[in-house]
Design a protein around this motif. Structure first.
Motif, PDB file in Angstrom:
ATOM      1  N   GLN A 162     -65.933 -52.245 -29.460  1.00  0.00           N
ATOM      2  CA  GLN A 162     -66.044 -53.656 -29.107  1.00  0.00           C
ATOM      3  C   GLN A 162     -64.668 -54.283 -28.903  1.00  0.00           C
ATOM      4  OE1 GLN A 162     -68.424 -55.657 -32.025  1.00  0.00           O
ATOM      5  NE2 GLN A 162     -70.304 -54.580 -31.488  1.00  0.00           N
ATOM      6  N   VAL A 163     -63.714 -53.924 -29.756  1.00  0.00           N
ATOM      7  CA  VAL A 163     -62.354 -54.452 -29.625  1.00  0.00           C
ATOM      8  C   VAL A 163     -61.717 -53.970 -28.327  1.00  0.00           C
ATOM      9  CG1 VAL A 163     -60.022 -54.380 -30.583  1.00  0.00           C
ATOM     10  CG2 VAL A 163     -61.985 -54.696 -32.100  1.00  0.00           C
ATOM     11  N   ILE A 164     -61.899 -52.670 -28.022  1.00  0.00           N
ATOM     12  CA  ILE A 164     -61.313 -52.093 -26.819  1.00  0.00           C
ATOM     13  C   ILE A 164     -61.889 -52.740 -25.571  1.00  0.00           C
ATOM     14  CG2 ILE A 164     -61.140 -49.982 -25.423  1.00  0.00           C
ATOM     15  CD1 ILE A 164     -61.146 -48.445 -28.115  1.00  0.00           C
ATOM     16  N   VAL A 165     -63.216 -52.857 -25.526  1.00  0.00           N
ATOM     17  CA  VAL A 165     -63.866 -53.453 -24.363  1.00  0.00           C
ATOM     18  C   VAL A 165     -63.455 -54.911 -24.214  1.00  0.00           C
ATOM     19  CG1 VAL A 165     -66.085 -54.136 -23.365  1.00  0.00           C
ATOM     20  CG2 VAL A 165     -65.831 -51.877 -24.412  1.00  0.00           C
TER      21      VAL A 165
ATOM     22  N   VAL B 294     -57.482 -45.315 -23.501  1.00  0.00           N
ATOM     23  CA  VAL B 294     -58.218 -44.415 -22.602  1.00  0.00           C
ATOM     24  C   VAL B 294     -57.727 -42.975 -22.775  1.00  0.00           C
ATOM     25  CG1 VAL B 294     -58.637 -43.819 -20.188  1.00  0.00           C
ATOM     26  CG2 VAL B 294     -58.743 -46.206 -20.913  1.00  0.00           C
ATOM     27  N   SER B 295     -56.413 -42.783 -22.882  1.00  0.00           N
ATOM     28  CA  SER B 295     -55.842 -41.448 -23.061  1.00  0.00           C
ATOM     29  C   SER B 295     -56.331 -40.804 -24.351  1.00  0.00           C
ATOM     30  CB  SER B 295     -54.310 -41.518 -23.064  1.00  0.00           C
ATOM     31  OG  SER B 295     -53.817 -41.990 -21.831  1.00  0.00           O
ATOM     32  N   GLU B 296     -56.356 -41.601 -25.431  1.00  0.00           N
ATOM     33  CA  GLU B 296     -56.804 -41.070 -26.723  1.00  0.00           C
ATOM     34  C   GLU B 296     -58.296 -40.754 -26.699  1.00  0.00           C
ATOM     35  OE1 GLU B 296     -55.630 -44.058 -29.467  1.00  0.00           O
ATOM     36  OE2 GLU B 296     -53.542 -43.393 -29.557  1.00  0.00           O
ATOM     37  N   ALA B 297     -59.071 -41.569 -25.986  1.00  0.00           N
ATOM     38  CA  ALA B 297     -60.514 -41.315 -25.900  1.00  0.00           C
ATOM     39  C   ALA B 297     -60.792 -40.019 -25.143  1.00  0.00           C
ATOM     40  CB  ALA B 297     -61.205 -42.488 -25.206  1.00  0.00           C
ATOM     41  N   ILE B 298     -59.992 -39.757 -24.096  1.00  0.00           N
ATOM     42  CA  ILE B 298     -60.200 -38.542 -23.301  1.00  0.00           C
ATOM     43  C   ILE B 298     -59.734 -37.303 -24.057  1.00  0.00           C
ATOM     44  CG2 ILE B 298     -59.425 -37.323 -21.214  1.00  0.00           C
ATOM     45  CD1 ILE B 298     -59.468 -40.001 -19.783  1.00  0.00           C
ATOM     46  N   SER B 299     -58.597 -37.401 -24.733  1.00  0.00           N
ATOM     47  CA  SER B 299     -58.056 -36.235 -25.451  1.00  0.00           C
ATOM     48  C   SER B 299     -58.780 -35.977 -26.765  1.00  0.00           C
ATOM     49  CB  SER B 299     -56.565 -36.442 -25.726  1.00  0.00           C
ATOM     50  OG  SER B 299     -56.358 -37.527 -26.628  1.00  0.00           O
ATOM     51  N   GLY B 300     -59.418 -37.005 -27.322  1.00  0.00           N
ATOM     52  CA  GLY B 300     -60.121 -36.838 -28.594  1.00  0.00           C
ATOM     53  C   GLY B 300     -59.195 -36.783 -29.791  1.00  0.00           C
ATOM     54  N   GLU B 301     -57.921 -37.201 -29.610  1.00  0.00           N
ATOM     55  CA  GLU B 301     -56.957 -37.099 -30.707  1.00  0.00           C
ATOM     56  C   GLU B 301     -57.319 -37.987 -31.890  1.00  0.00           C
ATOM     57  OE1 GLU B 301     -53.157 -38.017 -29.132  1.00  0.00           O
ATOM     58  OE2 GLU B 301     -52.989 -36.166 -27.950  1.00  0.00           O
ATOM     59  N   LYS B 302     -57.946 -39.121 -31.626  1.00  0.00           N
ATOM     60  CA  LYS B 302     -58.264 -40.069 -32.700  1.00  0.00           C
ATOM     61  C   LYS B 302     -59.685 -39.891 -33.226  1.00  0.00           C
ATOM     62  CE  LYS B 302     -54.297 -42.150 -32.584  1.00  0.00           C
ATOM     63  NZ  LYS B 302     -53.357 -42.091 -33.724  1.00  0.00           N
ATOM     64  N   GLY B 303     -60.402 -38.885 -32.731  1.00  0.00           N
ATOM     65  CA  GLY B 303     -61.754 -38.658 -33.182  1.00  0.00           C
ATOM     66  C   GLY B 303     -62.739 -39.646 -32.586  1.00  0.00           C
ATOM     67  N   ARG B 304     -63.935 -39.654 -33.108  1.00  0.00           N
ATOM     68  CA  ARG B 304     -64.994 -40.525 -32.587  1.00  0.00           C
ATOM     69  C   ARG B 304     -64.704 -41.984 -32.923  1.00  0.00           C
ATOM     70  NH1 ARG B 304     -70.295 -40.043 -30.964  1.00  0.00           N
ATOM     71  NH2 ARG B 304     -71.659 -41.795 -31.451  1.00  0.00           N
ATOM     72  N   LEU B 305     -64.824 -42.850 -31.932  1.00  0.00           N
ATOM     73  CA  LEU B 305     -64.577 -44.271 -32.139  1.00  0.00           C
ATOM     74  C   LEU B 305     -65.807 -44.950 -32.740  1.00  0.00           C
ATOM     75  CD1 LEU B 305     -62.788 -45.187 -28.797  1.00  0.00           C
ATOM     76  CD2 LEU B 305     -61.728 -44.775 -31.005  1.00  0.00           C
ATOM     77  N   GLY B 306     -65.569 -45.852 -33.696  1.00  0.00           N
ATOM     78  CA  GLY B 306     -66.658 -46.607 -34.278  1.00  0.00           C
ATOM     79  C   GLY B 306     -67.085 -47.742 -33.358  1.00  0.00           C
ATOM     80  N   ASP B 307     -68.251 -48.321 -33.636  1.00  0.00           N
ATOM     81  CA  ASP B 307     -68.764 -49.405 -32.797  1.00  0.00           C
ATOM     82  C   ASP B 307     -67.805 -50.595 -32.774  1.00  0.00           C
ATOM     83  OD1 ASP B 307     -70.966 -47.886 -32.253  1.00  0.00           O
ATOM     84  OD2 ASP B 307     -72.262 -48.859 -33.737  1.00  0.00           O
ATOM     85  N   ASP B 308     -67.200 -50.933 -33.934  1.00  0.00           N
ATOM     86  CA  ASP B 308     -66.270 -52.051 -34.000  1.00  0.00           C
ATOM     87  C   ASP B 308     -65.055 -51.800 -33.128  1.00  0.00           C
ATOM     88  OD1 ASP B 308     -67.980 -53.292 -35.737  1.00  0.00           O
ATOM     89  OD2 ASP B 308     -66.868 -52.733 -37.550  1.00  0.00           O
ATOM     90  N   GLN B 309     -64.543 -50.558 -33.143  1.00  0.00           N
ATOM     91  CA  GLN B 309     -63.381 -50.220 -32.329  1.00  0.00           C
ATOM     92  C   GLN B 309     -63.714 -50.318 -30.839  1.00  0.00           C
ATOM     93  OE1 GLN B 309     -62.784 -46.372 -34.436  1.00  0.00           O
ATOM     94  NE2 GLN B 309     -60.617 -46.952 -34.430  1.00  0.00           N
TER      95      GLN B 309
END
Length: 229
Positions: free
Chosen positions: A177-180, A160-175
């Motif tokens: 699905q794994v997170i959810v 969640v922290s990385e998604a908010i900060s954008g440090e890892k860039g745009r997440l792919g659909d596979d990623q």
């Protein structure tokens, strides 16, 4: 029902509706005035230990992730903010979301902790049966969570922290699905049976302080300190 209640509140607690029984020659009015509404299940709570009552604002919707079963009278909920009213003993909550009963809503509170809230865990052996987030205590009874569950909580906090900060860039659909999938496995996990008796008083020595590792993150990692620290 929500629209009717909003009209009722915005018109100084009364609203005019068409009278379906009005027909020519009956002498009945074309409109009837609703002067009172009563809900089947009222949502409200006290503000801390004060006498101030909190009620959801009728101007915003109430999000619900669960069924309102009559057998469950107490639930956890989150709110964006509270606003004062003309009554000093009542405030209105904006943006209320009612969380599911059971472990689901409790684990969510451990994942999304306020940044300035201290977290403690009640540890029994290799399990923890409760936590405190700031001044609030959350019991996981009748189950207990393991430290592996805490690792999963920290994993979700990191994502969640990385998604908010954008440090890892745009997440792919596979990623995504794994997170959810991982998040849902944590939220729906029942945990192991509590080794203590249900309702058993918790000794002060069982409570462990935690520290937040990587404080610059939106949701830092929760690390349990040694007893007595």
């Amino acid at each position: 029902g929500k629209v009717l209640f909003a009209l009722f509140q915005s018109n100084r607690r009364k609203v005019a509706l068409p009278n379906v029984n009005a027909k020519p020659g009956t002498g009945l009015s074309d409109e009837i005035t609703v002067a009172g509404l009563q809900c089947a299940r009222e949502i409200g709570w006290q503000l801390g230990e004060s006498a101030v009552k909190v009620m959801p604002s009728w101007r915003t919707t109430v999000g619900s992730l669960c069924e309102f079963e009559a057998a469950i009278s107490h639930r956890f909920a989150s709110t964006l903010s509270v606003l004062g009213t003309q009554n000093e003993n009542q405030v209105r909550a904006q943006g209320v979301t009612v969380l599911p009963a059971g472990v689901f809503g409790k684990v969510l509170q451990l994942i999304f902790t306020p940044p300035d809230a201290a977290v403690r865990l009640c540890v029994r052996g290799d399990q923890f049966t409760a936590c405190t987030v700031g001044a609030s205590m959350v019991s996981f009874e009748p189950v207990a969570l393991s430290f592996r569950d805490l690792e999963a909580v920290n994993w979700v906090r990191k994502v969640v922290s990385e998604a908010i900060s954008g440090e890892k860039g745009r997440l792919g659909d596979d990623q995504v699905q794994v997170i959810v999938g991982h998040l849902m496995s944590v939220l729906m996990r029942q945990g192991e049976a509590d080794k203590g008796k249900k309702g058993e008083a918790r000794d002060k020595s069982e409570w462990r302080k935690t520290e937040l590792v990587g404080f610059e993150a939106y949701l830092p990692e929760i690390k349990v300190l040694e007893a007595g620290a």
